[in-house]
Every structure is written in structure tokens, then in C-alpha cells.
Design a protein around this motif. Structure first.
Motif, mmCIF file in Angstrom:
data_model
loop_
_atom_site.group_PDB
_atom_site.id
_atom_site.type_symbol
_atom_site.label_atom_id
_atom_site.label_comp_id
_atom_site.label_asym_id
_atom_site.label_seq_id
_atom_site.Cartn_x
_atom_site.Cartn_y
_atom_site.Cartn_z
ATOM 1 N N ILE A 45 1.015 -1.052 -0.002
ATOM 2 C CA ILE A 45 -0.235 -0.202 -0.011
ATOM 3 C C ILE A 45 0.640 0.974 0.072
ATOM 4 N N PRO A 46 0.857 2.114 -1.066
ATOM 5 C CA PRO A 46 1.685 3.624 -1.594
ATOM 6 C C PRO A 46 1.142 4.407 0.532
ATOM 7 N N ASN A 47 2.408 4.195 0.967
ATOM 8 C CA ASN A 47 2.454 5.672 1.847
ATOM 9 C C ASN A 47 1.432 4.992 3.387
ATOM 10 N N GLY A 48 1.743 3.624 3.145
ATOM 11 C CA GLY A 48 0.395 3.196 4.082
ATOM 12 C C GLY A 48 -1.223 3.450 4.155
ATOM 13 N N LEU A 49 -1.834 3.725 5.468
ATOM 14 C CA LEU A 49 -2.735 3.546 6.070
ATOM 15 C C LEU A 49 -3.082 4.399 6.384
ATOM 16 N N HIS A 50 -3.804 6.003 6.045
ATOM 17 C CA HIS A 50 -3.750 7.461 6.773
ATOM 18 C C HIS A 50 -5.684 7.793 7.290
ATOM 19 N N VAL A 51 -5.721 8.376 7.482
ATOM 20 C CA VAL A 51 -7.396 8.942 7.825
ATOM 21 C C VAL A 51 -7.479 9.349 5.731
ATOM 22 N N GLY A 52 -8.191 9.510 5.628
ATOM 23 C CA GLY A 52 -8.936 10.176 4.172
ATOM 24 C C GLY A 52 -8.662 8.997 2.955
ATOM 25 N N LYS A 53 -7.424 7.819 3.439
ATOM 26 C CA LYS A 53 -6.822 7.172 2.980
ATOM 27 C C LYS A 53 -8.545 6.051 1.622
ATOM 28 N N HIS A 54 -8.322 6.160 0.466
ATOM 29 C CA HIS A 54 -9.377 5.337 0.200
ATOM 30 C C HIS A 54 -9.042 3.942 -0.647
ATOM 31 N N LEU A 55 -8.761 3.287 -0.716
ATOM 32 C CA LEU A 55 -9.143 1.743 -1.112
ATOM 33 C C LEU A 55 -10.173 1.944 -2.088
ATOM 34 N N LEU A 56 -10.106 1.305 -3.733
ATOM 35 C CA LEU A 56 -10.945 0.648 -4.297
ATOM 36 C C LEU A 56 -11.232 -0.121 -5.207
ATOM 37 N N LEU A 57 -11.307 -1.484 -4.761
ATOM 38 C CA LEU A 57 -11.756 -2.664 -5.709
ATOM 39 C C LEU A 57 -12.681 -2.928 -6.508
ATOM 40 N N ARG A 58 -12.813 -3.537 -7.606
ATOM 41 C CA ARG A 58 -13.478 -3.904 -8.786
ATOM 42 C C ARG A 58 -13.037 -5.161 -9.529
ATOM 43 N N GLY A 59 -14.319 -6.007 -8.644
ATOM 44 C CA GLY A 59 -13.847 -7.608 -8.860
ATOM 45 C C GLY A 59 -15.063 -8.387 -9.378
ATOM 46 N N ARG A 60 -15.833 -9.853 -9.397
ATOM 47 C CA ARG A 60 -16.462 -10.397 -9.602
ATOM 48 C C ARG A 60 -16.623 -11.014 -8.613
ATOM 49 N N VAL A 61 -17.647 -11.587 -7.840
ATOM 50 C CA VAL A 61 -17.360 -13.347 -6.939
ATOM 51 C C VAL A 61 -17.633 -14.518 -8.284
ATOM 52 N N SER A 62 -16.801 -15.463 -7.518
ATOM 53 C CA SER A 62 -16.741 -16.437 -8.275
ATOM 54 C C SER A 62 -17.698 -17.064 -8.350
ATOM 55 N N ASP A 95 -9.435 -4.448 -11.098
ATOM 56 C CA ASP A 95 -8.730 -2.925 -10.336
ATOM 57 C C ASP A 95 -8.736 -3.164 -9.649
ATOM 58 N N ILE A 96 -8.138 -2.692 -8.887
ATOM 59 C CA ILE A 96 -7.219 -1.546 -7.933
ATOM 60 C C ILE A 96 -6.824 -0.548 -7.381
ATOM 61 N N SER A 97 -7.001 0.109 -6.226
ATOM 62 C CA SER A 97 -6.408 1.452 -6.676
ATOM 63 C C SER A 97 -6.680 2.073 -5.374
ATOM 64 N N TYR A 98 -5.361 3.103 -5.221
ATOM 65 C CA TYR A 98 -5.299 3.547 -3.925
ATOM 66 C C TYR A 98 -5.389 4.850 -3.750
ATOM 67 N N GLN A 99 -6.376 5.753 -3.401
ATOM 68 C CA GLN A 99 -6.466 7.127 -3.605
ATOM 69 C C GLN A 99 -5.858 7.479 -1.911
ATOM 70 N N ASP A 100 -5.821 8.939 -1.882
ATOM 71 C CA ASP A 100 -5.290 9.764 -1.128
ATOM 72 C C ASP A 100 -6.240 11.387 -1.266
ATOM 73 N N ARG A 101 -6.782 11.743 -0.287
ATOM 74 C CA ARG A 101 -7.652 12.963 -0.288
ATOM 75 C C ARG A 101 -7.090 14.438 -1.123
ATOM 76 N N TYR A 102 -7.943 15.148 -2.269
ATOM 77 C CA TYR A 102 -7.346 15.578 -2.253
ATOM 78 C C TYR A 102 -8.004 17.086 -1.839
ATOM 79 N N SER A 103 -7.235 18.035 -2.011
ATOM 80 C CA SER A 103 -7.876 19.231 -1.633
ATOM 81 C C SER A 103 -7.884 20.511 -2.141
ATOM 82 N N LEU A 104 -9.429 20.917 -1.648
ATOM 83 C CA LEU A 104 -10.177 21.594 -2.361
ATOM 84 C C LEU A 104 -9.558 23.488 -1.688
#
Length: 419
Positions: A53-70, A177-186
Motif C-alpha cells: 500500500i503506497p504511503n501506508g494507511l492514514h485517515v483520508g485514504k481510500h482503497l477501491l476494488l472492482r471485481g466479481r465473485v467467482s 481494478d485495484i487503486s489507492y486514493q488519497d484525499r484531494y484538497s479544495l
């Protein structure tokens, strides 16, 4: 020789292509050739699978997983854990859908022992054969999960987030599809690479945080003083306002037929696609609305988002060139999955996807997939030595027939292609 996928020049579709073919043996090459707008965005992962996991886990981190149950699976698990191997160290979050029990069990593992299970759930969305999108959000109080865009279950923190470095996936589900997302600033501000042009798309994933809403702006300058397309969801009114500011605001557009998808805390996936005469907007893979250009197609050079929005991801997609060719040196093998996402161009009636043993449609074609909207049919065939085989036809699926965003998944089996 090279095996490939192609779309002949006369076929009309916009597509995004996650190409999921990465074997390690020395097989025939695989190529991809397209003449529509598209991009490559995902890769199937074998199970069991471990990812740092890049940069580890921290508040604001999101993990997105797309898939199908076998099919036939009794259970599968997603672990956020300390070390690469399962149950070697701490498991901060064990997410364990069990189709056989119709339960999703959550737990933690520490000191060589499992802790207390949690089983409460609003429903069970992981039946065998079912596709899913799972989002795991790291919040202050715990892990929040969302399935197919809707809140699912929460799990309070039991262990130190700083010790979590790996994602571990067991057998029982196919992830593409597996992605790691960090919070964006506004406010979010970005220059659009090479400006907007026909076929270019911008994708936003996020959730409004209050009833005041937010605005998405395709701006003509860094400060958004002029705006080619202003897209403004307003939850307090239940409406999305569209407009342009080109030396002054024009007339607002408020009418559309779709349901309002931007209520607070409901995650959405919005795609803004530029065509030669308009912006087309799709939300959660469904057509939402459109906005005719009031200036030049290339006027928009910057992109910004204003308001209280939890932004999970912003992506820019360039259209593929005509007769685009992509080669996959490892070839196709059993278990490979290729996913094609897109929608028909305005006025488009047909397109094709060809798996070729070469770089052009003049080479052998192992699999020809050809949706034909006007005929209401999907034609499948192969061509060897210049001779076409006997056609196989199926009724066209409704997303293709209705020119809605579609997803075509092709699974490589030992003796056949499964669509």
C-alpha cells in the motif's frame, strides 16, 4: 506474429479498455488496435494476491476494488495487514464475504489470534457471479465500506494504522481494478493536458459533503474567469445547473430526465466526455445529461472543482488514435480477462473487437465480436486463412441497444471465449 484486438475504421464507438492480459510464459504476442476513443486503465490480479500500500494507511485514504465473485465460491477475504503473508503479524481489517452463509464477517487478528467477529449488515451484495465495486475509506473512528456506491458496513479501529502496509486478497473473487486514493484538497485546480478536444474525457469520483453542493468547471483560464462548461449540482434544490461564462453568464440549463445522483455522502462516478458539438455527462455508468458547446471545442484549458466535495479521484483520458495498435508480448492464456467500457458515438450503429494473430484485420482473427444496433444483434465469428466461419448471433444487450455506457468483459477459457 502478434495476436491483437482491433476495431475497423468504419465502426463507431467510444471505449475505455482495461486490458487484463499479463502472463509470464513465452507465448504468441497479443496486440490491441482501435479506431475509437479509448484508454487502458486496469489489470486483473491473480489470487491469492499481495499488494504493498503506497504511503501506508492514514485517515483520508481510500482503497477501491472492482471485481466479481467467482462461481461456486463459499467465501473470499480482503485483508489490510502488517506483513505480506497472511496472518503473519497484525491484520487491522479482515473483510470476509461468505456467499455460502449470506454473511460478511469482519474481524482483526493480533498476537496470533482472531478477535471478536462482527456480522451485522444491511444486506448481502456478494452472491456468486455478481460484480461489485468495494470502496474502503479510512476514517477517524474506523473503516467505512461502500458497495456499488452505497454505504455498507463500518468497522471501528482496533489496531494501529501505522502498522498496516499490505493489501492481501484470497481466492474466491476475481479482481480487475485495484487503486489507492488519497484525499484531494479544495478548491481543486489543474491545467488540462493539451486542452479539451474531441474524445477527451475527465472522470471524477467522490461524494458531496453537504446540501450546498459543488461545481465542476471547464475553465478557459487559470482563475476560472471564463468558463466553457459549468456543472453545478445543488442537493438543496435537487437539481444540476449547467451554464457557460464567456464574457458573461449565459442562460442556465436545468432540465434533464435522470434522477438526482449527488445527495450528500452518496459516492458517484461521473464522466465528462467532449464530442465535436457538446459535452456528454454520464454518472454511475448511466447517461445523465449533455451541454452544447457555446464556444470553441478547445476553449477549456483548465479544470477546477469548488465546494464541499470529498474528491476521491480525478482522471484525464485522451482518445486513442485511429488504427491504434497495442501489443501484449505475453499473449492470451486461460484465465485472462479483457474489459471494454464505452458508449456508442452519436449516430453510431456498430463497432467490432477482434482478437488477431497479427497487426491488422487481414491476419487471422480468433474472435470477432460485432454489436449491430440496427439489427438488434451481436455477431460473433472467426476468420482463418481469409475465410470467415459460421456466424453466431445473440440479442444485443440493452446498454448497447440504448446507446448507454456499457461494459463488455471477455474471459479467455481453455477452448472458448466467454463474453
Amino acid at each position: 506474429m502478434a495476436m491483437g484486438l482491433t476495431n475497423a475504421r468504419e465502426y463507431e464507438a467510444f471505449l475505455s479498455i482495461p486490458v487484463l492480459s499479463h502472463s509470464t510464459d513465452n507465448r504468441t504476442q497479443v496486440g490491441l488496435a482501435l479506431t475509437f476513443f479509448g484508454w487502458i486503465v486496469a489489470q486483473q490480479q491473480p489470487q491469492p494476491f499481495t499488494s504493498y500500500i503506497p504511503n501506508g494507511l492514514h485517515v483520508g485514504k481510500h482503497l477501491l476494488l472492482r471485481g466479481r465473485v467467482s462461481y461456486g465460491t463459499e467465501a473470499f477475504a480482503i485483508n489490510l495487514q502488517q506483513n505480506p503473508e497472511p496472518c503473519d503479524g497484525e491484520v487491522a481489517f479482515h473483510f470476509n464475504p461468505r456467499p455460502g452463509e449470506q454473511q460478511c464477517v469482519r474481524n482483526s487478528f493480533d498476537g496470533g489470534s482472531w478477535m471478536d467477529e462482527e456480522r451485522d449488515q444491511p444486506h448481502f451484495p456478494f452472491d456468486e457471479g455478481r460484480s461489485f465495486t468495494l470502496r474502503i475509506e479510512v476514517a477517524d473512528e474506523g473503516f467505512r465500506t461502500y458497495v456499488n456506491g452505497k454505504p455498507y458496513v463500518n468497522f471501528s479501529h482496533r489496531l494501529d494504522l501505522g502498522n498496516v502496509h499490505y493489501l492481501y486478497l484470497t481466492e474466491g473473487a476475481e479482481f480487475y481494478d485495484i487503486s489507492y486514493q488519497d484525499r484531494y484538497s479544495l478548491p481543486y485546480k489543474s491545467e488540462i493536458p493539451q486542452q479539451m478536444n474531441v474524445g477527451k474525457a475527465v472522470r471524477i469520483r467522490g461524494a458531496s459533503q453537504d446540501n450546498d453542493g459543488f461545481s465542476v468547471n471547464f475553465a478557459c483560464d487559470p482563475d476560472n474567469e471564463n468558463c466553457a462548461f459549468h456543472f453545478n449540482p445543488r442537493p438543496n434544490e435537487g437539481v444540476v445547473v449547467r451554464n457557460a461564462n464567456l464574457g458573461g453568464w449565459g442562460e442556465e440549463e436545468r432540465d434533464y430526465d435522470a434522477e438526482f445522483p449527488f445527495n450528500p455522502n452518496n459516492y458517484f462516478d461521473a464522466m465528462f466526455i467532449c464530442t465535436d458539438d457538446k459535452y456528454m455527462v454520464h454518472v454511475n455508468d448511466k447517461y445523465f445529461t449533455e451541454f452544447n458547446h457555446r464556444g470553441g471545442v478547445n476553449d477549456a484549458s483548465h479544470f477546477n472543482i469548488v465546494g464541499n466535495l470529498d474528491i476521491q479521484d480525478v482522471e484525464y483520458f485522451e482518445p486513442l488514435e485511429d488504427d491504434f495498435v497495442k501489443t501484449f508480448p505475453s499473449g492470451l492464456v486461460k484465465g485472462d480477462v479483457l474489459i471494454f467500457r464505452g458508449f456508442m458515438k452519436p449516430g453510431g450503429e456498430t463497432f467490432s473487437i477482434n482478437f488477431m494473430n497479427g497487426y491488422s484485420v487481414e491476419d487471422d482473427i480468433a474472435f470477432h465480436l460485432n454489436p449491430r444496433v440496427g439489427e438488434g444483434q451481436v455477431v460473433m465469428n472467426c476468420c482463418m486463412g481469409g475465410d470467415w466461419g459460421e456466424e453466431e448471433r445473440e440479442d444485443i444487450p440493452s446498454p448497447l441497444a440504448n446507446r448507454e455506457p456499457f461494459e463488455v468483459k471477455v474471459v479467455v477459457k481453455r477452448k472458448k471465449f466467454k463474453v
